[in-house]
Design a protein around this motif. Sequence first.
Motif, mmCIF file in Angstrom:
data_model
loop_
_atom_site.group_PDB
_atom_site.id
_atom_site.type_symbol
_atom_site.label_atom_id
_atom_site.label_comp_id
_atom_site.label_asym_id
_atom_site.label_seq_id
_atom_site.Cartn_x
_atom_site.Cartn_y
_atom_site.Cartn_z
ATOM 1 N N ARG A 97 0.833 -1.210 0.000
ATOM 2 C CA ARG A 97 0.000 0.000 0.000
ATOM 3 C C ARG A 97 0.865 1.256 0.000
ATOM 4 O O ARG A 97 0.511 2.271 -0.607
ATOM 5 C CB ARG A 97 -0.925 -0.018 1.217
ATOM 6 C CG ARG A 97 -1.948 1.100 1.243
ATOM 7 C CD ARG A 97 -3.063 0.837 2.232
ATOM 8 N NE ARG A 97 -2.589 0.741 3.603
ATOM 9 C CZ ARG A 97 -2.588 -0.375 4.327
ATOM 10 N NH1 ARG A 97 -3.045 -1.496 3.815
ATOM 11 N NH2 ARG A 97 -2.141 -0.374 5.572
ATOM 12 N N ARG A 98 2.023 1.153 0.645
ATOM 13 C CA ARG A 98 2.950 2.290 0.698
ATOM 14 C C ARG A 98 3.656 2.502 -0.634
ATOM 15 O O ARG A 98 3.850 3.631 -1.081
ATOM 16 C CB ARG A 98 3.980 2.017 1.809
ATOM 17 C CG ARG A 98 5.069 3.054 1.941
ATOM 18 C CD ARG A 98 4.535 4.300 2.619
ATOM 19 N NE ARG A 98 5.594 5.282 2.758
ATOM 20 C CZ ARG A 98 5.971 6.121 1.787
ATOM 21 N NH1 ARG A 98 5.363 6.075 0.615
ATOM 22 N NH2 ARG A 98 6.932 6.993 1.996
ATOM 23 N N LEU A 99 4.049 1.400 -1.297
ATOM 24 C CA LEU A 99 4.830 1.510 -2.521
ATOM 25 C C LEU A 99 3.979 1.698 -3.779
ATOM 26 O O LEU A 99 4.468 2.238 -4.774
ATOM 27 C CB LEU A 99 5.701 0.255 -2.701
ATOM 28 C CG LEU A 99 6.775 -0.018 -1.657
ATOM 29 C CD1 LEU A 99 7.590 -1.241 -2.057
ATOM 30 C CD2 LEU A 99 7.695 1.186 -1.479
ATOM 31 N N PRO A 142 5.030 -9.605 -4.135
ATOM 32 C CA PRO A 142 4.549 -9.558 -5.533
ATOM 33 C C PRO A 142 3.037 -9.683 -5.631
ATOM 34 O O PRO A 142 2.392 -8.966 -6.406
ATOM 35 C CB PRO A 142 5.272 -10.743 -6.185
ATOM 36 C CG PRO A 142 6.512 -10.921 -5.380
ATOM 37 C CD PRO A 142 6.108 -10.606 -3.972
ATOM 38 N N GLY A 143 2.440 -10.594 -4.843
ATOM 39 C CA GLY A 143 0.988 -10.738 -4.869
ATOM 40 C C GLY A 143 0.287 -9.528 -4.305
ATOM 41 O O GLY A 143 -0.760 -9.103 -4.821
ATOM 42 N N ALA A 144 0.852 -8.939 -3.234
ATOM 43 C CA ALA A 144 0.244 -7.746 -2.637
ATOM 44 C C ALA A 144 0.275 -6.576 -3.615
ATOM 45 O O ALA A 144 -0.690 -5.810 -3.715
ATOM 46 C CB ALA A 144 0.971 -7.392 -1.343
ATOM 47 N N LEU A 145 1.373 -6.427 -4.350
ATOM 48 C CA LEU A 145 1.432 -5.372 -5.369
ATOM 49 C C LEU A 145 0.522 -5.675 -6.544
ATOM 50 O O LEU A 145 -0.020 -4.765 -7.182
ATOM 51 C CB LEU A 145 2.879 -5.203 -5.855
ATOM 52 C CG LEU A 145 3.848 -4.527 -4.887
ATOM 53 C CD1 LEU A 145 5.279 -4.606 -5.420
ATOM 54 C CD2 LEU A 145 3.465 -3.069 -4.657
ATOM 55 N N GLY A 146 0.345 -6.960 -6.841
ATOM 56 C CA GLY A 146 -0.536 -7.342 -7.952
ATOM 57 C C GLY A 146 -1.966 -6.889 -7.752
ATOM 58 O O GLY A 146 -2.689 -6.660 -8.724
#
Length: 473
Positions: A97-99, A142-146
């Motif tokens: 969420r931050r990135l 990777p999944g969280a950014l996805g």
Amino acid sequence: MSKQPLRRPTNALPAAARRVVDAELLEAATAAEPGPRAWVGEFRWLLGHAAIAPLAATEPDAPLSLGAIAGQYAACFPRVSADEDWLAGRSMAVVARRLAPLLAPGAEVALDLSTVTRGAEAQAPRTEHMRLVASGLEAALPGALGRYGIVPGRLTLSASADHPGIGDLLRLRHCAALGRPRIAIRLPDALMLALRGAETGESAAWRGDPLPLWQGLTGIGHREPGVHLLLQHTTRPACTLAGAERGDTVLPLGLFEVRADSAWLAVELRLDALPGQSPAEVLAGLRRLLRATLRLADNLVELADWPSPELGQDALVNRRLALHVTGFGDLVDRWGLDPEEFGTVRLALRWIGLLRRLLLRESNALARERGPFPGLELRELQASLSRSFGAERARRVLRQAGLRHRHLLVLSPYGVFPRGCPRRPLPAYLHLLPVMRYADTIAMHGDGIIRALPPQTFRRLLRLAWAIGHNRP
């Protein structure tokens, strides 16, 4: 100045204006001017100049764009809990969420892991904490950014070299799921002092022998293109009236320490692309170039699409510009000078010193026209100085010393080496390193030359750069 005759290089000098001009950037820069017609020609000339380039340009004539000038950000791993479940899993949703806003435009982002986890005292728990975080970054990030529609690929991970979990950080450079992130290792002052103490017998605040860590890290940094070594505490404000800031992360392209959530505009000034066969000829057009560059960057601060309110506020308050001056080694070769001669070193110091004075003069001129950067807190400074020197003298001091930018000149030790075919062996150019005493920031940008240097020369370069950086006037 050396009296050695100048030798004309075999290759023709770069054209003064050959880059394609980004029409959107030109329009944005001129729209901020009260009388845009007066500057449209000057900005068009600047944006077409071969000496001004985006910092991460892969092509020599890549055009400048707003995204290239304001496209690198730095954050720190959130310190919320030392709980294992948090570190290995749930923290990655917070990190994503931050990135996500920073990575979405295709920018370069650095995440510093030095705080993992500062609350633990013993070495073993801290090592385990980094292992948990590294596993979480590899498996869960990777999944969280996805979920935000982002595929990792422009990420830099950093930490201090004295962190006991540095091995787990280095392992992540091979992680395909994270896009094989670059690794930036910050060499702390304590390590550099301990190395000096081991040679001189001076006491140092370092446990054990620093040499194995130094040899190991510099060996990896020398042979691995994706691993960058940089120095701590080398960023200071250009304005003598401004307070210092302590860096806690790194800029991924500039490769120097910054405060997290600080907004930077970055441009590369390639001295080797300036026309002229002598120091005086090259210097002749430099003031015009610097004036236009500083003004263009100042116009873009409000127009850049900063991805968070914190970055937008910092941009307005501090108006940070990182002007990376490179190509000095090529200039020395073009002028036919021997980098090992004392006369060449004296000329180099005078030349870069004059460049810095020109930068400060142009930033001061902008401050007189538009006001200094708001972070200078002019009213408080004037009140304080007035009590000591009187109101009139205080106003005069502030007018003479005030700058429009908190930061300006960035120099890298790698900039003293020629990009092309050097006239002399590369270690000879180490004699030019004293020019870095004029830098506001000593960065490690442009380290592609490392693998052409002998390992011992690389180690010597790092130690000399650190010594110069920490003994600047």
